[in-house]
Design an enzyme around this catalytic site. Structure first.
Site, PDB file in Angstrom:
ATOM      1  N   LYS A  90       0.308 -42.703 -22.586  1.00  0.00           N
ATOM      2  CA  LYS A  90      -1.079 -42.425 -22.811  1.00  0.00           C
ATOM      3  C   LYS A  90      -1.982 -42.295 -21.462  1.00  0.00           C
ATOM      4  O   LYS A  90      -3.098 -42.889 -21.094  1.00  0.00           O
ATOM      5  CB  LYS A  90      -1.931 -44.075 -23.231  1.00  0.00           C
ATOM      6  N   THR A  93      -0.100 -37.165 -21.369  1.00  0.00           N
ATOM      7  CA  THR A  93       0.884 -36.395 -21.925  1.00  0.00           C
ATOM      8  C   THR A  93       0.928 -35.366 -22.812  1.00  0.00           C
ATOM      9  O   THR A  93       1.228 -34.234 -22.667  1.00  0.00           O
ATOM     10  CB  THR A  93       2.012 -37.449 -22.612  1.00  0.00           C
ATOM     11  N   TRP A  95      -1.747 -33.546 -23.604  1.00  0.00           N
ATOM     12  CA  TRP A  95      -2.582 -32.518 -22.820  1.00  0.00           C
ATOM     13  C   TRP A  95      -1.392 -31.768 -21.744  1.00  0.00           C
ATOM     14  O   TRP A  95      -1.629 -30.541 -22.142  1.00  0.00           O
ATOM     15  CB  TRP A  95      -3.700 -33.149 -22.014  1.00  0.00           C
ATOM     16  N   HIS A 154       9.395 -40.296 -20.092  1.00  0.00           N
ATOM     17  CA  HIS A 154       8.380 -41.479 -19.674  1.00  0.00           C
ATOM     18  C   HIS A 154       9.315 -42.184 -18.635  1.00  0.00           C
ATOM     19  O   HIS A 154       8.653 -43.394 -18.161  1.00  0.00           O
ATOM     20  CB  HIS A 154       8.019 -42.341 -20.608  1.00  0.00           C
ATOM     21  N   ARG A 174      -2.861 -41.615 -15.082  1.00  0.00           N
ATOM     22  CA  ARG A 174      -4.360 -42.148 -15.409  1.00  0.00           C
ATOM     23  C   ARG A 174      -4.741 -43.467 -14.765  1.00  0.00           C
ATOM     24  O   ARG A 174      -4.006 -44.319 -14.649  1.00  0.00           O
ATOM     25  CB  ARG A 174      -4.311 -42.154 -17.129  1.00  0.00           C
ATOM     26  N   SER A 182      -6.546 -47.074 -24.189  1.00  0.00           N
ATOM     27  CA  SER A 182      -5.956 -45.993 -25.071  1.00  0.00           C
ATOM     28  C   SER A 182      -4.403 -46.487 -25.531  1.00  0.00           C
ATOM     29  O   SER A 182      -4.235 -46.304 -26.817  1.00  0.00           O
ATOM     30  CB  SER A 182      -5.601 -44.963 -23.969  1.00  0.00           C
ATOM     31  N   TYR A 236      -5.141 -37.391 -14.639  1.00  0.00           N
ATOM     32  CA  TYR A 236      -5.977 -37.229 -15.856  1.00  0.00           C
ATOM     33  C   TYR A 236      -7.415 -36.835 -15.550  1.00  0.00           C
ATOM     34  O   TYR A 236      -7.963 -36.099 -16.115  1.00  0.00           O
ATOM     35  CB  TYR A 236      -5.686 -38.259 -16.808  1.00  0.00           C
ATOM     36  N   GLY A 305     -10.470 -39.105 -25.555  1.00  0.00           N
ATOM     37  CA  GLY A 305     -10.140 -37.937 -24.427  1.00  0.00           C
ATOM     38  C   GLY A 305     -11.467 -38.072 -23.225  1.00  0.00           C
ATOM     39  O   GLY A 305     -11.788 -37.216 -22.865  1.00  0.00           O
TER      40      GLY A 305
HETATM   41  P1  PAP Z   1       1.367 -40.509 -25.330  1.00  0.00           P
HETATM   42  O1  PAP Z   1       1.934 -41.511 -24.096  1.00  0.00           O
HETATM   43  O2  PAP Z   1       1.603 -41.230 -26.637  1.00  0.00           O
HETATM   44  O3  PAP Z   1       2.139 -39.030 -25.322  1.00  0.00           O
HETATM   45  P2  PAP Z   1      -0.958 -39.413 -24.264  1.00  0.00           P
HETATM   46  O4  PAP Z   1      -1.162 -38.192 -24.650  1.00  0.00           O
HETATM   47  O5  PAP Z   1      -0.367 -39.504 -22.931  1.00  0.00           O
HETATM   48  O6  PAP Z   1      -0.046 -40.393 -25.333  1.00  0.00           O
HETATM   49  O7  PAP Z   1      -2.255 -40.148 -24.086  1.00  0.00           O
HETATM   50  C1  PAP Z   1      -3.353 -39.903 -25.133  1.00  0.00           C
HETATM   51  C2  PAP Z   1      -4.707 -39.916 -24.595  1.00  0.00           C
HETATM   52  O8  PAP Z   1      -4.832 -38.551 -24.041  1.00  0.00           O
HETATM   53  C3  PAP Z   1      -5.456 -40.176 -25.449  1.00  0.00           C
HETATM   54  O9  PAP Z   1      -6.679 -40.757 -24.807  1.00  0.00           O
HETATM   55  P3  PAP Z   1      -7.693 -41.948 -25.607  1.00  0.00           P
HETATM   56  O10 PAP Z   1      -7.126 -42.971 -26.137  1.00  0.00           O
HETATM   57  O11 PAP Z   1      -8.369 -42.504 -24.120  1.00  0.00           O
HETATM   58  O12 PAP Z   1      -8.704 -40.890 -26.104  1.00  0.00           O
HETATM   59  C4  PAP Z   1      -5.974 -38.868 -25.881  1.00  0.00           C
HETATM   60  O13 PAP Z   1      -7.409 -39.021 -26.697  1.00  0.00           O
HETATM   61  C5  PAP Z   1      -5.951 -38.246 -24.888  1.00  0.00           C
HETATM   62  N1  PAP Z   1      -5.790 -36.494 -24.978  1.00  0.00           N
HETATM   63  C6  PAP Z   1      -5.054 -36.200 -25.867  1.00  0.00           C
HETATM   64  N2  PAP Z   1      -5.132 -34.767 -25.931  1.00  0.00           N
HETATM   65  C7  PAP Z   1      -6.021 -34.547 -24.682  1.00  0.00           C
HETATM   66  C8  PAP Z   1      -6.871 -33.227 -24.622  1.00  0.00           C
HETATM   67  N3  PAP Z   1      -6.246 -32.078 -24.792  1.00  0.00           N
HETATM   68  N4  PAP Z   1      -7.811 -33.533 -23.396  1.00  0.00           N
HETATM   69  C9  PAP Z   1      -8.261 -34.512 -22.991  1.00  0.00           C
HETATM   70  N5  PAP Z   1      -7.450 -35.797 -23.324  1.00  0.00           N
HETATM   71  C10 PAP Z   1      -6.478 -35.522 -24.341  1.00  0.00           C
END
Ligand code: PAP
Length: 339
Positions: A90, A93, A95, A154, A174, A182, A236, A305
């Site tokens: 979270k 990743t 992105w 990870h 982050r 998140s 992030y 995000g």
């Molecule tokens: P993962 O570890 O399960 O792969 P990961 O992608 O690292 O998750 O984190 C998800 C977070 O990135 C979410 O944050 P939030 O819960 O605070 O909203 C998600 O919204 C955010 N996220 C995913 N894609 C993007 C993007 N394109 N731009 C900005 N934030 C993003």
């Protein structure tokens, strides 16, 4: 292993597009027989709703994924040009997967291309999660990926097999309070009913999957100082402020800098647009479907995000507790999340 002829392809290609004729027939690597014995001998900690963690080489991990890690450590073979993306959960990743894939694949798939893989696939289907691949004995799939390959982990830096630790690595992390928020939303959405305070305890005790958090970030932080050409440390929050600079930095670091002509055509900006939260969240491949070991809904990777959502979820006292715990562990490293 069943062979897949990808010799005519140039990478990176979307992992899901590897066209196995019959996935069910794909020969998988046999499990390491000693892995179960190793797992059984590790310190354990059961927490929350039956989450069984094991401490492997100083890192807390889901017991169920340790055999995959052991297999990865024993059998991964790197190739010149391999790129590793690494992150705590979270932390950006999804992105960084999309930005890196779009940056490296732009010669085959310009970001505006209607058939761009990121317009039909979730970023996690484009860049494989290594622990999962090895857990299922599917390293033939990694072998079949044409170079340059992009892979994600990870794992802590200390757990990477030597050949993987030598790959160009982009680490994204982050601010931990936003990461906790998140994570809590993500787990609940997936039906893993942790209370918010349980998640806080896990993080502050260092006993979250792939914890402690501070060791996770410090490993890559130190590696980025020792080998700045080998490890790029990305945050992030900085990506959100200036994604175009991040994309330029990715291009330079990965050996595919943007040319003057590409800059004139605003390619870095186009990549950012394609990979932006709003674009990604609206794409069909991200509104439907699910991915991975736990069948996480693609939708659940796109929540808000933003930076600072923690203020809507925790008291100042809890926030201070996380800040103090993390900052104490990071003291003297030059890395901080509070200033
Ligand atoms: P993962 O570890 O399960 O792969 P990961 O992608 O690292 O998750 O984190 C998800 C977070 O990135 C979410 O944050 P939030 O819960 O605070 O909203 C998600 O919204 C955010 N996220 C995913 N894609 C993007 C993007 N394109 N731009 C900005 N934030 C993003």
């Amino acid at each position: 292993m069943a062979a897949l002829d990808t010799s005519c392809l140039v990478g990176p290609v979307a992992f899901k597009d590897l066209n196995w004729k019959d996935e069910g027939e794909m020969e998988t690597a046999p499990p390491d027989e000693s892995a179960d014995d190793i797992v059984a001998s590790l310190p354990s900690n059961t927490t929350g709703p039956n989450l069984e963690l094991r401490q492997y080489q100083g890192v807390w991990m889901l017991g169920t994924v340790v055999p995959g890690l052991i297999s990865l450590q024993r059998h991964f073979r790197s190739r010149p040009g391999d790129v590793l993306l690494a992150s705590p959960v979270k932390s950006g990743t999804t992105w960084i997967k999309s930005l890196t894939f779009a940056t490296m694949a732009r010669f085959s798939y310009p970001p505006c291309a209607a058939d761009h893989p990121l317009r039909r696939l979730n970023p996690h289907e484009c860049v494989p999660y290594m622990e999962e691949v090895f857990l299922h004995g599917q390293e033939a799939k990694l072998e079949a990926l044409p170079s340059p390959r992009i892979m994600h982990t990870h794992l802590h830096y200390s757990l990477l097999p030597r050949s993987l630790a030598k790959c160009k690595t982009v680490f994204v992390c982050r601010e931990p309070k936003d990461m906790v928020v998140s994570l809590w939303h993500f787990l609940n959405r997936a039906g893993v009913n942790f209370s918010f305070s349980e998640v806080i305890e896990l993080i502050c005790d260092g006993k979250n999957p792939n914890g402690p958090f501070w060791d996770h970030v410090l490993g890559y932080w130190r590696a980025s100082k020792v080998r700045p050409d080998g490890v790029l440390f990305v945050r992030y929050e900085k990506m959100l402020v200036d994604p175009v600079s991040t994309v330029r930095e990715l291009g330079r670091f990965l050996g595919v800098p943007f040319s003057a002509a590409e800059e004139a055509a605003e390619l870095p900006m186009e990549i950012c647009k394609l990979c932006s939260f709003d674009t990604m969240r609206g794409l069909q491949g991200n509104k439907t479907g699910s991915t991975g070991e736990f069948n996480f809904a693609h939708q659940s990777y796109f929540r808000k995000g933003i930076v600072g959502d923690w203020v809507n979820h925790m008291t100042p006292k809890t926030a201070r507790r996380i800040d103090t715990t993390v900052e104490e562990k990071l003291r003297g490293s030059g890395l901080t999340f509070t200033s």
